[in-house]
Motif scaffolding. Structure first.
Motif, PDB file in Angstrom:
ATOM      1  N   SER A 145       1.047  -1.136   0.169  1.00  0.00           N
ATOM      2  CA  SER A 145      -0.064   0.293   0.587  1.00  0.00           C
ATOM      3  C   SER A 145       1.157   1.009  -0.130  1.00  0.00           C
ATOM      4  CB  SER A 145      -1.184  -0.032   1.237  1.00  0.00           C
ATOM      5  OG  SER A 145      -1.544   1.408   1.682  1.00  0.00           O
ATOM      6  N   LEU A 146       2.154   1.057   1.020  1.00  0.00           N
ATOM      7  CA  LEU A 146       2.510   2.339   0.984  1.00  0.00           C
ATOM      8  C   LEU A 146       3.175   2.469  -0.489  1.00  0.00           C
ATOM      9  CD1 LEU A 146       4.110   4.900   2.142  1.00  0.00           C
ATOM     10  CD2 LEU A 146       6.123   2.737   3.456  1.00  0.00           C
ATOM     11  N   CYS A 147       3.967   1.153  -0.741  1.00  0.00           N
ATOM     12  CA  CYS A 147       4.439   1.885  -2.412  1.00  0.00           C
ATOM     13  C   CYS A 147       3.402   2.539  -3.750  1.00  0.00           C
ATOM     14  CB  CYS A 147       5.442  -0.040  -3.085  1.00  0.00           C
ATOM     15  SG  CYS A 147       6.432  -0.431  -1.756  1.00  0.00           S
ATOM     16  N   MET A 148       2.407   1.918  -3.737  1.00  0.00           N
ATOM     17  CA  MET A 148       1.455   1.684  -4.502  1.00  0.00           C
ATOM     18  C   MET A 148       1.527   3.811  -4.753  1.00  0.00           C
ATOM     19  SD  MET A 148      -2.692   0.844  -5.048  1.00  0.00           S
ATOM     20  CE  MET A 148      -3.401   1.821  -5.578  1.00  0.00           C
ATOM     21  N   ASN A 149       0.375   3.774  -3.362  1.00  0.00           N
ATOM     22  CA  ASN A 149       0.302   5.228  -2.602  1.00  0.00           C
ATOM     23  C   ASN A 149       0.998   6.398  -3.044  1.00  0.00           C
ATOM     24  OD1 ASN A 149      -2.160   5.086  -2.099  1.00  0.00           O
ATOM     25  ND2 ASN A 149      -1.380   4.597  -0.229  1.00  0.00           N
ATOM     26  N   SER A 150       2.523   6.295  -2.770  1.00  0.00           N
ATOM     27  CA  SER A 150       3.612   6.939  -3.227  1.00  0.00           C
ATOM     28  C   SER A 150       3.780   7.434  -4.159  1.00  0.00           C
ATOM     29  CB  SER A 150       4.712   6.380  -1.957  1.00  0.00           C
ATOM     30  OG  SER A 150       4.961   6.651  -0.874  1.00  0.00           O
ATOM     31  N   GLY A 151       3.797   5.501  -5.504  1.00  0.00           N
ATOM     32  CA  GLY A 151       3.793   6.239  -7.182  1.00  0.00           C
ATOM     33  C   GLY A 151       3.016   7.100  -7.693  1.00  0.00           C
ATOM     34  N   ALA A 152       1.137   6.476  -7.214  1.00  0.00           N
ATOM     35  CA  ALA A 152       0.330   7.104  -7.702  1.00  0.00           C
ATOM     36  C   ALA A 152       0.390   8.586  -7.208  1.00  0.00           C
ATOM     37  CB  ALA A 152      -0.697   6.493  -7.077  1.00  0.00           C
ATOM     38  N   THR A 153       0.895   9.250  -5.741  1.00  0.00           N
ATOM     39  CA  THR A 153       1.295  11.060  -5.554  1.00  0.00           C
ATOM     40  C   THR A 153       2.304  11.722  -6.659  1.00  0.00           C
ATOM     41  OG1 THR A 153       0.578  10.335  -3.372  1.00  0.00           O
ATOM     42  CG2 THR A 153       2.172  12.122  -4.001  1.00  0.00           C
ATOM     43  N   ALA A 154       3.411  10.471  -7.208  1.00  0.00           N
ATOM     44  CA  ALA A 154       4.391  10.912  -7.777  1.00  0.00           C
ATOM     45  C   ALA A 154       3.535  11.551  -9.361  1.00  0.00           C
ATOM     46  CB  ALA A 154       5.394   9.803  -8.019  1.00  0.00           C
ATOM     47  N   LEU A 155       3.053  10.471  -9.372  1.00  0.00           N
ATOM     48  CA  LEU A 155       2.650  10.190 -10.718  1.00  0.00           C
ATOM     49  C   LEU A 155       1.445  11.264 -11.190  1.00  0.00           C
ATOM     50  CD1 LEU A 155       2.326   6.056 -11.818  1.00  0.00           C
ATOM     51  CD2 LEU A 155       3.886   7.660 -12.245  1.00  0.00           C
ATOM     52  N   TYR A 156       0.950  10.900 -10.222  1.00  0.00           N
ATOM     53  CA  TYR A 156      -1.165  12.174 -10.421  1.00  0.00           C
ATOM     54  C   TYR A 156      -0.697  14.054 -10.439  1.00  0.00           C
ATOM     55  CZ  TYR A 156      -5.007  10.456 -11.068  1.00  0.00           C
ATOM     56  OH  TYR A 156      -6.269   9.633 -11.537  1.00  0.00           O
ATOM     57  N   LEU A 157       0.648  13.821  -9.645  1.00  0.00           N
ATOM     58  CA  LEU A 157       1.767  15.299  -9.166  1.00  0.00           C
ATOM     59  C   LEU A 157       2.327  16.144 -10.741  1.00  0.00           C
ATOM     60  CD1 LEU A 157       2.313  17.754  -7.956  1.00  0.00           C
ATOM     61  CD2 LEU A 157       4.917  16.435  -6.908  1.00  0.00           C
ATOM     62  N   VAL A 158       1.923  14.829 -11.206  1.00  0.00           N
ATOM     63  CA  VAL A 158       3.815  15.313 -12.967  1.00  0.00           C
ATOM     64  C   VAL A 158       2.400  15.410 -13.560  1.00  0.00           C
ATOM     65  CG1 VAL A 158       5.074  14.364 -15.265  1.00  0.00           C
ATOM     66  CG2 VAL A 158       5.151  14.089 -12.858  1.00  0.00           C
ATOM     67  N   THR A 159       0.970  14.590 -13.279  1.00  0.00           N
ATOM     68  CA  THR A 159      -0.066  14.615 -14.585  1.00  0.00           C
ATOM     69  C   THR A 159      -0.675  16.435 -14.200  1.00  0.00           C
ATOM     70  OG1 THR A 159      -0.776  12.035 -14.299  1.00  0.00           O
ATOM     71  CG2 THR A 159      -2.248  13.950 -14.456  1.00  0.00           C
ATOM     72  N   ALA A 160      -0.987  16.088 -13.172  1.00  0.00           N
ATOM     73  CA  ALA A 160      -1.645  17.760 -12.834  1.00  0.00           C
ATOM     74  C   ALA A 160      -1.181  19.073 -13.138  1.00  0.00           C
ATOM     75  CB  ALA A 160      -1.674  18.275 -11.291  1.00  0.00           C
ATOM     76  N   VAL A 161       0.490  18.907 -13.105  1.00  0.00           N
ATOM     77  CA  VAL A 161       1.240  19.363 -13.868  1.00  0.00           C
ATOM     78  C   VAL A 161       1.418  19.794 -15.661  1.00  0.00           C
ATOM     79  CG1 VAL A 161       3.863  20.593 -14.047  1.00  0.00           C
ATOM     80  CG2 VAL A 161       2.727  19.912 -12.264  1.00  0.00           C
ATOM     81  N   VAL A 162       1.197  18.192 -16.011  1.00  0.00           N
ATOM     82  CA  VAL A 162       1.398  18.943 -17.790  1.00  0.00           C
ATOM     83  C   VAL A 162      -0.988  18.840 -17.863  1.00  0.00           C
ATOM     84  CG1 VAL A 162       0.146  16.918 -19.030  1.00  0.00           C
ATOM     85  CG2 VAL A 162       2.494  16.390 -17.645  1.00  0.00           C
ATOM     86  N   LEU A 163      -1.612  18.862 -17.609  1.00  0.00           N
ATOM     87  CA  LEU A 163      -2.881  18.927 -17.590  1.00  0.00           C
ATOM     88  C   LEU A 163      -3.048  20.722 -17.341  1.00  0.00           C
ATOM     89  CD1 LEU A 163      -5.107  16.726 -15.768  1.00  0.00           C
ATOM     90  CD2 LEU A 163      -4.608  17.170 -18.308  1.00  0.00           C
ATOM     91  N   ALA A 164      -1.863  21.038 -16.268  1.00  0.00           N
ATOM     92  CA  ALA A 164      -2.093  23.063 -15.711  1.00  0.00           C
ATOM     93  C   ALA A 164      -1.526  23.365 -17.102  1.00  0.00           C
ATOM     94  CB  ALA A 164      -1.480  23.317 -14.767  1.00  0.00           C
ATOM     95  N   PHE A 165      -0.327  22.581 -17.920  1.00  0.00           N
ATOM     96  CA  PHE A 165      -0.192  23.792 -18.941  1.00  0.00           C
ATOM     97  C   PHE A 165      -0.118  22.894 -20.180  1.00  0.00           C
ATOM     98  CE2 PHE A 165       4.116  23.590 -16.236  1.00  0.00           C
ATOM     99  CZ  PHE A 165       4.632  24.713 -16.603  1.00  0.00           C
ATOM    100  N   SER A 166      -0.930  22.552 -20.323  1.00  0.00           N
ATOM    101  CA  SER A 166      -1.916  22.010 -21.561  1.00  0.00           C
ATOM    102  C   SER A 166      -3.249  23.070 -21.804  1.00  0.00           C
ATOM    103  CB  SER A 166      -2.847  20.200 -21.221  1.00  0.00           C
ATOM    104  OG  SER A 166      -1.568  19.830 -21.199  1.00  0.00           O
ATOM    105  N   VAL A 167      -3.562  23.761 -20.891  1.00  0.00           N
ATOM    106  CA  VAL A 167      -4.670  24.254 -20.548  1.00  0.00           C
ATOM    107  C   VAL A 167      -4.562  25.844 -21.376  1.00  0.00           C
ATOM    108  CG1 VAL A 167      -6.268  25.581 -18.726  1.00  0.00           C
ATOM    109  CG2 VAL A 167      -5.679  23.374 -18.823  1.00  0.00           C
ATOM    110  N   ASN A 168      -3.655  26.086 -21.477  1.00  0.00           N
ATOM    111  CA  ASN A 168      -2.558  27.192 -21.963  1.00  0.00           C
ATOM    112  C   ASN A 168      -3.031  27.261 -23.190  1.00  0.00           C
ATOM    113  OD1 ASN A 168      -2.619  27.987 -19.481  1.00  0.00           O
ATOM    114  ND2 ASN A 168      -0.262  27.599 -19.793  1.00  0.00           N
ATOM    115  N   LYS A 169      -2.727  25.769 -24.124  1.00  0.00           N
ATOM    116  CA  LYS A 169      -3.122  25.181 -24.579  1.00  0.00           C
ATOM    117  C   LYS A 169      -4.328  25.442 -25.699  1.00  0.00           C
ATOM    118  CE  LYS A 169       1.226  22.496 -24.967  1.00  0.00           C
ATOM    119  NZ  LYS A 169       2.118  21.216 -25.059  1.00  0.00           N
ATOM    120  N   ALA A 170      -4.665  24.923 -25.020  1.00  0.00           N
ATOM    121  CA  ALA A 170      -6.746  25.406 -25.525  1.00  0.00           C
ATOM    122  C   ALA A 170      -7.233  26.668 -25.522  1.00  0.00           C
ATOM    123  CB  ALA A 170      -7.540  24.051 -24.254  1.00  0.00           C
TER     124      ALA A 170
END
Length: 212
Positions: A145-170
């Motif tokens: 559970s610790l490995c999964m949640n830690s990995g998901a936190t890192a991946l979703y942090l990058v995901t949120a940043v990518v989505l934030a930059f993608s909004v500027n392209k629309a």
């Protein structure tokens, strides 16, 4: 020369025949008695012989094989965070899936990450709510559970940043812009939920290590 009386010869022959008949009858009676005795002994042995015992049927404890539904798990902090991750993560990929995300490779990666984390979170939620983690102690659930949640936190942090930059392209006010902005917002909330789950998992992992 001495002559033999015919009457005496006949009497002698009759006595001899009677003696042979008597001896044959006696032999037959003796053989029959022995046969009856042998048959009686065989029947007594068969009666005394113990019946074969069938091998015992193994008893299975059905109470440990069935899964129980833990209604109180959804009221705990871990259960609430898992439900929030499932709902917010679903909104992330649903909002993104209704747009032309496939034209941007970065958004395709965001879609993959969001669906993967969503499926894994649902599996983890089912495991905890059914109590499967208590019935399979061989698996280090706290570490998993610790490995999964830690990995998901890192991946979703990058995901949120990518989505934030993608909004500027629309284009502002268009369908893609609104959906990507909402998806970035829910991705941020999902990141916070996974971070909270990581803290709880780390606390459980540390407690387990101290007990060992």
């Amino acid at each position: 020369m001495r002559t033999t009386d015919p009457d005496m010869v006949s009497v002698y022959n009759g006595q001899g025949s009677q003696g042979n008949t008597t001896s044959s009858a006696a032999a037959t009676t003796s053989l029959k008695a022995q046969t009856d005795s042998l048959r009686q002994c065989t029947m007594e042995r068969a009666a005394v012989t113990l019946p074969r015992r069938s091998p015992p049927v193994p008893e299975y404890n059905t109470s440990t094989s069935t899964l129980a539904f833990d209604q109180h798990f959804t009221m705990t902090a871990k259960g609430i965070l898992l439900l929030a991750e499932i709902v917010f993560g679903m909104l992330v990929w649903i909002l993104l899936g209704g747009t032309e995300y496939f034209l941007h490779p970065a958004l395709c990666w965001v879609m993959f990450v969001s669906i993967l984390c969503w499926v894994l979170t649902i599996c983890l939620f089912i495991i905890y709510i059914t109590g499967a983690h208590n019935r399979i102690p061989q698996v280090p659930w706290t570490t998993l559970s610790l490995c999964m949640n830690s990995g998901a936190t890192a991946l979703y942090l990058v995901t949120a940043v990518v989505l934030a930059f993608s909004v500027n392209k629309a284009t502002r006010g268009r369908h893609n812009y609104n959906c990507w902005a909402a998806s970035a917002f829910f991705a941020s909330l999902t990141t916070l939920c996974y971070a909270g789950s990581s803290c709880l998992s780390y606390r459980d992992w540390k407690t387990t290590k101290e007990e060992q």
